[in-house]
Design an enzyme around this catalytic site. Structure first.
Site, PDB file in Angstrom:
ATOM      1  CG  HIS A 136      -2.225  -0.762   0.951  1.00  0.00           C
ATOM      2  ND1 HIS A 136      -3.147  -0.388  -0.006  1.00  0.00           N
ATOM      3  CD2 HIS A 136      -2.722  -1.885   1.520  1.00  0.00           C
ATOM      4  CE1 HIS A 136      -4.156  -1.232  -0.003  1.00  0.00           C
ATOM      5  NE2 HIS A 136      -3.925  -2.163   0.907  1.00  0.00           N
ATOM      6  CG  ASP A 166      -2.323   5.151  -3.193  1.00  0.00           C
ATOM      7  OD1 ASP A 166      -1.405   4.347  -3.422  1.00  0.00           O
ATOM      8  OD2 ASP A 166      -3.279   4.886  -2.444  1.00  0.00           O
TER       9      ASP A 166
END
Length: 375
Positions: A136, A166
């Site tokens: 992540h 991200d």
């Protein structure tokens, strides 16, 4: 060039994009393309969205249309390939090899459409020792050195939500890569694969810092530098009401204006002397604690001291400057950031709310001239 399906709605009007549903950076990248006017068709899974929030409030699916396809069904891959045949761009965010196993990998798509730009969004990239491992945002930015830059010394590094990895290192680099490859495809007739890895993009973002490190102008530790909270005239300070002000008075004239408005004297040369920084920080902190955030906001209003209130997400849309620029907008009762950047000849806007899974199937079949079975 494909026929425009979103006339007058941004510079990418007429560009067709297939988005294989995922979470995080892929949907955001597709939203950005949709905001710019592309006709984005999101291929949703039968088991619903992966984000776990009400699809009607998932802003990253605005300006898109949705079809539902089960890629594990016998006709699933063929339906996606029918879309890919008519598209300019396809975006997927699976682990390496998954799209190939599902029958919708680059070779499958390019066999049907050699001009297709095939965008791949992952954390680790398509190759390397960690390519097939889970991860992540936090794990991706951790190994690039960027997470280790953020926070106070002696405390754990501070996670910047998932904005740095991200979206900045992932989504934005995917969009840049896709648009560059699309330019190449239109010039040559040949598509290609864009491998956008969050580790690559996030590392790339730190280029200036690496240059400063090499030049001896950056210390490789937290809060010891000009731009990481190490210097007292570039950071945040608590106010009397428990709120915060952000200070960025780097240049000498901005620093002088900052001291004048803060009401501090005897510190004119302190910004050039790191030995005096503890004293400077202490006096600035004490001064800010003597008034509320609103008091200080009013004091610094209209000046070049480079001081601003730290606002919450709900407060930000009401800031006078952002309100004047319509930086935030409201669509169907949902307050959200407006499309960015801005264009003089092909303005953008929020055209539709979040695409609910499957609700665009008939319109997409008509507009994209899909085989009846695909609809």
């Amino acid at each position: 060039m494909t026929t425009a399906t979103t006339p007058g709605q941004g510079p990418l009007s007429g560009v067709r994009v297939v988005e294989l549903a995922g979470i995080g950076p892929g949907p955001f990248a597709a939203m950005l393309l949709a905001d710019l006017g592309a006709d984005v068709v999101r291929v949703d899974r039968p088991d619903g969205p992966g984000l776990g929030i009400d699809p009607a409030r998932d802003v990253t699916n605005r300006n898109k249309r949705s079809v539902v396809v089960d890629l594990k069904a016998s006709d699933g891959p063929a339906r996606v390939l029918d879309l890919a045949e008519r598209a300019d761009v396809l975006i997927e965010g699976y682990r390496p090899g998954v799209a190939e196993r599902l029958g919708v990998g680059p070779a499958d798509c390019h066999a049907r459409n050699p001009r297709l730009v095939y965008g791949r969004m992952t954390g680790w990239g398509q190759d390397g020792p960690l390519a097939d491992r889970a991860g992540h945002d936090a794990s991706y930015i951790a190994v690039t050195g960027t997470l280790g830059m953020i926070g106070r010394p002696g405390e754990p590094p501070a996670l910047p939500a998932n904005l740095l990895g991200d979206y900045a290192g992932g989504s934005l680099y995917l969009v840049v890569g896709v648009l560059a490859a699309l330019h190449h495809a239109r010039a040559t007739g040949t598509g290609q694969v864009v491998d956008a890895a969050i580790v690559d993009g996030t590392a790339h973002l730190s280029a200036m810092i690496h240059g400063m490190l090499a030049a001896g102008a950056w210390q490789d530790r937290r809060a010891a530098n000009l731009l990481d909270g190490g210097c007292p005239y570039y950071g945040t300070y608590e106010t009397a009401d428990g709120e915060y002000m952000a200070v960025g008075a780097l240049e000498p004239r901005f620093y002088a204006e900052f001291l004048r408005l803060l009401g501090l004297d005897g510190l004119a040369g302190a910004h050039h002397d790191p030995a005096r920084w503890p004293e400077l920080r202490e006096r600035i902190a004490a001064r800010f604690k003597s008034g509320t955030r609103d008091d200080w906001t009013a004091r610094f209003e209209g000046t070049d001291a480079c001081v601003a209130p730290v606002l919450s997400l709900r407060e930000a849309p009401h800031h006078p400057h952002l309100a004047a620029r319509a930086t935030f907008t409201e669509h169907d009762g949902l307050v959200q950031p407006a499309p960015a950047p801005r264009f003089s000849a092909t303005p953008t806007r929020v055209r539709t709310g979040p695409a609910l899974p499957g609700t665009g199937a008939q319109d997409v079949a008509r507009d994209w001239d899909l085989p009846e079975a695909t609809a």
